[in-house]
Design a protein around this motif. Structure first.
Motif, PDB file in Angstrom:
ATOM      1  N   VAL A   5      62.210  38.896  23.144  1.00 56.96           N
ATOM      2  CA  VAL A   5      60.766  38.685  23.041  1.00 56.96           C
ATOM      3  C   VAL A   5      60.148  38.787  24.430  1.00 56.96           C
ATOM      4  N   LEU A  12      51.556  33.657  21.003  1.00 57.76           N
ATOM      5  CA  LEU A  12      52.407  34.228  19.956  1.00 57.76           C
ATOM      6  C   LEU A  12      53.881  34.228  20.378  1.00 57.76           C
ATOM      7  N   GLY A  13      54.120  34.601  21.628  1.00 58.53           N
ATOM      8  CA  GLY A  13      55.495  34.670  22.113  1.00 58.53           C
ATOM      9  C   GLY A  13      56.192  33.333  22.086  1.00 58.53           C
ATOM     10  N   ALA A  16      57.386  32.653  18.647  1.00 58.70           N
ATOM     11  CA  ALA A  16      58.454  33.557  18.192  1.00 58.70           C
ATOM     12  C   ALA A  16      59.819  32.896  18.348  1.00 58.70           C
ATOM     13  N   SER A  31      59.724  36.010  30.341  1.00 63.07           N
ATOM     14  CA  SER A  31      58.371  35.686  30.745  1.00 63.07           C
ATOM     15  C   SER A  31      58.346  35.390  32.230  1.00 63.07           C
ATOM     16  N   ASN A  64      57.200  42.873  21.532  1.00 60.50           N
ATOM     17  CA  ASN A  64      56.302  42.812  22.688  1.00 60.50           C
ATOM     18  C   ASN A  64      55.098  41.911  22.430  1.00 60.50           C
ATOM     19  N   CYS A  65      55.104  40.743  23.055  1.00 59.20           N
ATOM     20  CA  CYS A  65      53.947  39.834  22.975  1.00 59.20           C
ATOM     21  C   CYS A  65      53.174  39.783  24.290  1.00 59.20           C
ATOM     22  N   HIS A 105      55.304  45.873  18.193  1.00 63.82           N
ATOM     23  CA  HIS A 105      54.153  45.704  19.082  1.00 63.82           C
ATOM     24  C   HIS A 105      52.994  45.125  18.272  1.00 63.82           C
ATOM     25  N   PHE A 106      52.140  44.348  18.950  1.00 64.92           N
ATOM     26  CA  PHE A 106      51.006  43.731  18.264  1.00 64.92           C
ATOM     27  C   PHE A 106      49.686  44.314  18.743  1.00 64.92           C
ATOM     28  N   MET A 195      51.207  31.566  12.161  1.00 60.88           N
ATOM     29  CA  MET A 195      52.286  32.248  12.886  1.00 60.88           C
ATOM     30  C   MET A 195      53.649  32.070  12.224  1.00 60.88           C
TER      31      MET A 195
END
Ligand SMILES: NC(=O)c1ccc[n+]([C@@H]2O[C@H](COP(=O)([O-])OP(=O)(O)OC[C@H]3O[C@@H](n4cnc5c(N)ncnc54)[C@H](OP(=O)(O)O)[C@@H]3O)[C@@H](O)[C@H]2O)c1
Length: 304
Positions: A5, A12-13, A16, A31, A64-65, A105-106, A195
């Motif tokens: 992630v 969102l991440g 997840a 991150s 991908n967030c 992807h978002f 979510m």
């Protein structure tokens, strides 16, 4: 499934890690900020480290967030918006494809202008009103051009956040708990998906090897005001704390579309079952609140 992630610190991440771990996936978060609550983390010095990480990990899925997801920040920094919302996602999509990893992807409902009275389908003409929406639309196209097997979800979501302050659910739940008057726009309509539901549906779509552009939202467009009322009712709180406001009165928010409900017919047909409504999602979010906050606080350090 072994999932990486990107953007694990984001709204969102961060979810997840909770949701995909619960689904039985082996999840690693990446991150620039520490995400101590994640089941597993891969430290990076910067986004230049992402392609080698994708190449090295033998991932089944890369999610991908990462984004510049704030409308105002995108207006102020259009080049950064283009980099984060289009150029890097396309690069990462290509690298994932070359390494036999699915790329998810978002994108956003803000690719539409919000002037329709009907929920938008995937084939409807996109006409973004903001740099955010424009760069997200360009990102959809660039990701799918770079990797035709990628999965691009246009979404809108809600849930609990590590800080307790990030989204609309935190806003209304906290307000009702503290007896604070709140305003929700009655002319700002979105199909916001919980979510927890979002990641369940994502897992299903990935397992079905879906590709391309799909709307991943709730099945029921709802105004922000009605969302606040629904939260108050769900917690048996004081509904009169939620007041009606108008997006049209907010000059600073003039680049937001008003009717951004999305049709989930494609997703419904793909998965073969109904897609949850926003109000169903609110009930589930409240039922899962302690588990989610335990996840954020139980293992984390910086994000408590
Ligand atoms: N929020 C919504 O309601 C909504 C609605 C529709 C669609 N979406 C889409 O959903 C996705 C996730 O959104 P979100 O709300 O979770 O966004 P978010 O909370 O702002 O998270 C963005 C992530 O990107 C990372 N990031 C941003 N700039 C970076 C940079 N220069 N270098 C490295 N990392 C950087 C952030 O890392 P740091 O924490 O280190 O900054 C964070 O992990 C986006 O694609 C967005 O467009 C969101």
């Amino acid at each position: 499934m072994k999932a990486l992630v990107l953007g694990a610190s984001g709204f969102l991440g961060s979810y997840a890690g909770f949701a995909l771990d619960a689904a039985g996936w082996a999840v690693t978060g990446v991150s620039r900020k520490p995400v101590g609550f994640y089941p597993s983390v891969a430290p990076i010095k910067g986004l230049d480290d992402v392609p080698p990480l994708i190449r090295a990990g033998n991932w089944d899925v890369v999610i991908n967030c990462v984004a510049l997801a704030n409308h105002e920040a995108c207006e102020e920094k259009p080049e950064e918006a283009r980099l984060l919302n289009m150029e890097l996602p396309a690069l990462w999509a290509a690298v994932a494809g070359e390494n036999s990893a699915r790329f998810v992807h978002f994108s956003t409902d803000a690719v539409f202008n919000g002037k329709s009275n009907e929920p938008y389908g995937e084939g409807d003409v996109a006409s973004p009103q903001s740099v955010y929406g424009q760069t997200k639309l360009q990102g959809e196209q660039a990701v799918l051009a770079a990797n035709s097997q990628a999965l691009v979800f246009r979404t809108n979501f809600f849930g609990w956040s590590p800080s307790g302050e990030k989204g609309i659910l935190d806003f209304f739940a906290r307000g009702i708990e503290t007896g604070t008057a709140m305003t929700g726009f009655s002319d700002y309509i979105v199909s916001s998906l919980y979510m927890g539901d979002l990641f369940d549906l994502l897992v299903e779509a990935v397992m079905k090897e879906a590709t391309g552009l799909i709307h991943l939202t709730s099945s029921t467009p709802l105004s922000k005001y009605d969302f606040g009322v629904a939260v108050a009712q769900a917690v048996r709180g004081d509904v009169s704390l939620v007041h009606q406001g108008s997006l049209a009165d907010q000059a600073m928010l003039g680049n937001r579309g008003h009717n951004l409900g999305l049709s989930v017919t494609t997703l419904h047909e793909l998965l073969g079952h109904p897609i949850p409504s926003t109000i169903q999602g609110i009930a589930r979010a409240l039922a899962e609140r302690k588990a989610v906050m335990d996840y954020f606080g139980g293992m984390g350090t910086e994000q408590k």
